[in-house]
Design a protein around this motif. Sequence first.
Motif, PDB file in Angstrom:
ATOM      1  N   VAL A 122       0.853  -1.181   0.000  1.00  0.00           N
ATOM      2  CA  VAL A 122       0.000   0.000   0.000  1.00  0.00           C
ATOM      3  C   VAL A 122       0.891   1.234   0.000  1.00  0.00           C
ATOM      4  CG1 VAL A 122      -1.691   1.337   1.307  1.00  0.00           C
ATOM      5  CG2 VAL A 122      -1.881  -1.163   1.195  1.00  0.00           C
ATOM      6  N   MET A 123       0.603   2.177  -0.905  1.00  0.00           N
ATOM      7  CA  MET A 123       1.414   3.365  -1.048  1.00  0.00           C
ATOM      8  C   MET A 123       0.550   4.622  -1.009  1.00  0.00           C
ATOM      9  SD  MET A 123       3.977   1.943  -4.075  1.00  0.00           S
ATOM     10  CE  MET A 123       5.034   3.378  -4.005  1.00  0.00           C
ATOM     11  N   HIS A 124       1.184   5.740  -0.683  1.00  0.00           N
ATOM     12  CA  HIS A 124       0.512   7.043  -0.676  1.00  0.00           C
ATOM     13  C   HIS A 124       1.609   8.106  -0.710  1.00  0.00           C
ATOM     14  CE1 HIS A 124      -2.003  10.436   0.330  1.00  0.00           C
ATOM     15  NE2 HIS A 124      -3.077   9.681   0.480  1.00  0.00           N
TER      16      HIS A 124
ATOM     17  N   ARG B 101      -6.874  10.620   6.189  1.00  0.00           N
ATOM     18  CA  ARG B 101      -7.342   9.334   6.717  1.00  0.00           C
ATOM     19  C   ARG B 101      -8.870   9.303   6.745  1.00  0.00           C
ATOM     20  NH1 ARG B 101      -3.450   6.384  10.223  1.00  0.00           N
ATOM     21  NH2 ARG B 101      -1.384   7.289   9.842  1.00  0.00           N
ATOM     22  N   GLU B 102      -9.390   8.157   6.450  1.00  0.00           N
ATOM     23  CA  GLU B 102     -10.833   7.903   6.379  1.00  0.00           C
ATOM     24  C   GLU B 102     -11.491   8.657   5.230  1.00  0.00           C
ATOM     25  OE1 GLU B 102     -11.122   5.461   8.237  1.00  0.00           O
ATOM     26  OE2 GLU B 102      -9.382   5.937   9.491  1.00  0.00           O
ATOM     27  N   VAL B 103     -10.679   9.135   4.280  1.00  0.00           N
ATOM     28  CA  VAL B 103     -11.231   9.668   3.032  1.00  0.00           C
ATOM     29  C   VAL B 103     -10.705   8.787   1.902  1.00  0.00           C
ATOM     30  CG1 VAL B 103     -11.460  11.640   1.470  1.00  0.00           C
ATOM     31  CG2 VAL B 103     -11.413  12.008   3.945  1.00  0.00           C
ATOM     32  N   GLU B 104      -9.452   9.000   1.453  1.00  0.00           N
ATOM     33  CA  GLU B 104      -8.923   8.118   0.403  1.00  0.00           C
ATOM     34  C   GLU B 104      -8.344   6.817   0.958  1.00  0.00           C
ATOM     35  OE1 GLU B 104      -7.583  11.235   0.781  1.00  0.00           O
ATOM     36  OE2 GLU B 104      -5.433  11.036   1.182  1.00  0.00           O
ATOM     37  N   ILE B 105      -8.038   6.781   2.263  1.00  0.00           N
ATOM     38  CA  ILE B 105      -7.436   5.585   2.837  1.00  0.00           C
ATOM     39  C   ILE B 105      -7.847   5.458   4.299  1.00  0.00           C
ATOM     40  CG2 ILE B 105      -5.301   6.809   3.459  1.00  0.00           C
ATOM     41  CD1 ILE B 105      -3.774   4.191   2.803  1.00  0.00           C
ATOM     42  N   ALA B 106      -8.176   4.248   4.700  1.00  0.00           N
ATOM     43  CA  ALA B 106      -8.502   3.997   6.105  1.00  0.00           C
ATOM     44  C   ALA B 106      -7.227   4.074   6.937  1.00  0.00           C
ATOM     45  CB  ALA B 106      -9.153   2.625   6.252  1.00  0.00           C
ATOM     46  N   GLY B 107      -7.338   4.630   8.123  1.00  0.00           N
ATOM     47  CA  GLY B 107      -6.169   4.715   8.990  1.00  0.00           C
ATOM     48  C   GLY B 107      -5.574   3.354   9.292  1.00  0.00           C
TER      49      GLY B 107
ATOM     50  N   VAL C  52      -5.461   0.823   7.359  1.00  0.00           N
ATOM     51  CA  VAL C  52      -4.715   0.369   6.176  1.00  0.00           C
ATOM     52  C   VAL C  52      -3.395   1.117   6.085  1.00  0.00           C
ATOM     53  CG1 VAL C  52      -4.708   0.290   3.659  1.00  0.00           C
ATOM     54  CG2 VAL C  52      -6.778  -0.331   4.922  1.00  0.00           C
ATOM     55  N   ALA C  53      -3.434   2.427   6.330  1.00  0.00           N
ATOM     56  CA  ALA C  53      -2.204   3.228   6.275  1.00  0.00           C
ATOM     57  C   ALA C  53      -1.172   2.747   7.279  1.00  0.00           C
ATOM     58  CB  ALA C  53      -2.538   4.691   6.522  1.00  0.00           C
TER      59      ALA C  53
ATOM     60  N   SER D 249      -1.013  -0.437   8.440  1.00  0.00           N
ATOM     61  CA  SER D 249      -0.957  -1.893   8.400  1.00  0.00           C
ATOM     62  C   SER D 249       0.427  -2.387   7.994  1.00  0.00           C
ATOM     63  CB  SER D 249      -1.990  -2.426   7.406  1.00  0.00           C
ATOM     64  OG  SER D 249      -1.567  -2.156   6.068  1.00  0.00           O
ATOM     65  N   PRO D 250       0.722  -3.665   8.216  1.00  0.00           N
ATOM     66  CA  PRO D 250       2.009  -4.227   7.794  1.00  0.00           C
ATOM     67  C   PRO D 250       2.240  -4.143   6.286  1.00  0.00           C
ATOM     68  CG  PRO D 250       0.927  -5.687   9.368  1.00  0.00           C
ATOM     69  CD  PRO D 250      -0.072  -4.641   9.000  1.00  0.00           C
ATOM     70  N   GLN D 251       1.166  -4.033   5.518  1.00  0.00           N
ATOM     71  CA  GLN D 251       1.318  -3.936   4.064  1.00  0.00           C
ATOM     72  C   GLN D 251       1.663  -2.524   3.590  1.00  0.00           C
ATOM     73  OE1 GLN D 251      -2.482  -6.458   3.647  1.00  0.00           O
ATOM     74  NE2 GLN D 251      -1.603  -6.534   1.587  1.00  0.00           N
ATOM     75  N   SER D 252       1.549  -1.556   4.478  1.00  0.00           N
ATOM     76  CA  SER D 252       1.825  -0.171   4.114  1.00  0.00           C
ATOM     77  C   SER D 252       3.331   0.076   4.030  1.00  0.00           C
ATOM     78  CB  SER D 252       1.224   0.776   5.151  1.00  0.00           C
ATOM     79  OG  SER D 252       1.649   2.105   4.925  1.00  0.00           O
ATOM     80  N   VAL D 253       3.745   0.730   2.947  1.00  0.00           N
ATOM     81  CA  VAL D 253       5.163   1.104   2.764  1.00  0.00           C
ATOM     82  C   VAL D 253       5.271   2.631   2.625  1.00  0.00           C
ATOM     83  CG1 VAL D 253       5.795  -1.116   1.754  1.00  0.00           C
ATOM     84  CG2 VAL D 253       5.015   0.728   0.248  1.00  0.00           C
ATOM     85  N   ILE D 254       4.323   3.326   3.212  1.00  0.00           N
ATOM     86  CA  ILE D 254       4.246   4.783   3.051  1.00  0.00           C
ATOM     87  C   ILE D 254       5.464   5.471   3.644  1.00  0.00           C
ATOM     88  CG2 ILE D 254       2.912   6.831   3.683  1.00  0.00           C
ATOM     89  CD1 ILE D 254       0.377   5.007   3.486  1.00  0.00           C
ATOM     90  N   THR D 255       5.910   5.038   4.823  1.00  0.00           N
ATOM     91  CA  THR D 255       7.106   5.669   5.398  1.00  0.00           C
ATOM     92  C   THR D 255       8.361   5.274   4.628  1.00  0.00           C
ATOM     93  OG1 THR D 255       7.309   3.893   7.041  1.00  0.00           O
ATOM     94  CG2 THR D 255       6.095   5.883   7.698  1.00  0.00           C
ATOM     95  N   GLU D 256       8.364   4.096   4.030  1.00  0.00           N
ATOM     96  CA  GLU D 256       9.503   3.707   3.184  1.00  0.00           C
ATOM     97  C   GLU D 256       9.609   4.616   1.969  1.00  0.00           C
ATOM     98  OE1 GLU D 256      10.033  -0.438   2.148  1.00  0.00           O
ATOM     99  OE2 GLU D 256       8.804  -1.015   3.873  1.00  0.00           O
ATOM    100  N   GLN D 257       8.475   5.034   1.431  1.00  0.00           N
ATOM    101  CA  GLN D 257       8.511   5.975   0.304  1.00  0.00           C
ATOM    102  C   GLN D 257       9.256   7.249   0.694  1.00  0.00           C
ATOM    103  OE1 GLN D 257       3.989   5.309  -0.335  1.00  0.00           O
ATOM    104  NE2 GLN D 257       4.669   6.382  -2.169  1.00  0.00           N
ATOM    105  N   VAL D 258       9.028   7.722   1.901  1.00  0.00           N
ATOM    106  CA  VAL D 258       9.693   8.937   2.366  1.00  0.00           C
ATOM    107  C   VAL D 258      11.205   8.708   2.443  1.00  0.00           C
ATOM    108  CG1 VAL D 258       9.876  10.600   4.246  1.00  0.00           C
ATOM    109  CG2 VAL D 258       7.631   9.660   3.638  1.00  0.00           C
TER     110      VAL D 258
END
Length: 317
Positions: free
Chosen positions: A269-271, A277-283, A285-286, A288-297
């Motif tokens: 999961v990316m962003h 939160r709770e608009v385009e993505i559930a908190g 999910v953001a 969750s273990p599948q989220s790599v959002i901080t890795e993108q940073v």
Amino acid sequence: MASQFDAHGRLRHLVTLKDMPRTQLAALLDRAESFLTPMGAQPARSDALAGRTIANLFFEPSTRTRASFELAAQRLGAEVLSLDVSTSSRAKGESLLDTIYTLQAMQIDIFVIRDAQSGVPAFICEHVAPHVAVLNAGESHLNHPTQGLLDVLTMRRHLGDLSDKVVTILGDIQHSRVARSAHHALGTLGVGELRLVAPPALRPDPAEFPGAVMLDDTDAGVRGADVVMCLRIQRERMEQTRAPDGSDFHREFGLTPERLALAQPHAIVMHPGPMNREVEIAGSVADSPQSVITEQVTNGVAVRMAVMQTVMETLHD
């Protein structure tokens, strides 16, 4: 526009990922990967830009991208000048080129430009001195090349070869420079399938995204995907269009745990941030273990280090 490449085909500026040769794109990703260190370890540092000066000209608000470019330059040993847009000469009426020429006279080596107007980075490329590089840090709805690079680097690190993978992007595709740069990079790398999911009011002209599959059924778009990337929804755009708002958007197009379960079990999961939160993505999910959002940073700093070192080598080889 002035070419991004010099007479020998080397990267001279970075304005767009569109039509960038695969070998050069891959070389940037490889160099960026060499700058990555484990979390908790000291970040990679180099003196490759020692004695050089980077000017961040952010004529549009930014926190993540500006901080990322600043850190990238500092970790390469450069001096960094970041202008406060609210008090800049441009805001006072000085022309953009006068600002560029003034800073160039202070021996700036790289201009990092973010602007809400289309064509500004390319325009500056045409007017800087031969020893100066220009990097696009976000341009209107058209290009965000370092974001595109960090996104595909993140995908590549988790999934390897993307030629048999499905990437789904959800949200306001019509106004998204992130989606466009991802499309450019993924096309170059030969992604298996790119799906773009948006409400009809936020759907782009398909001609801008050749080869992509356009959908307005979120479940269908997520089903079987290897990557699901959500885009920030700007509330003012919801008000200006017939796009569903807030909770309605979340219900119809948001990435919920139930929808994520339709993707591949290994899906990431990316962003690009910032998130609603709770608009385009559930908190849930953001986070969750599948989220790599901080890795993108994290990957964004490495990508910007790679780009700056590459253009400086071209200019001073």
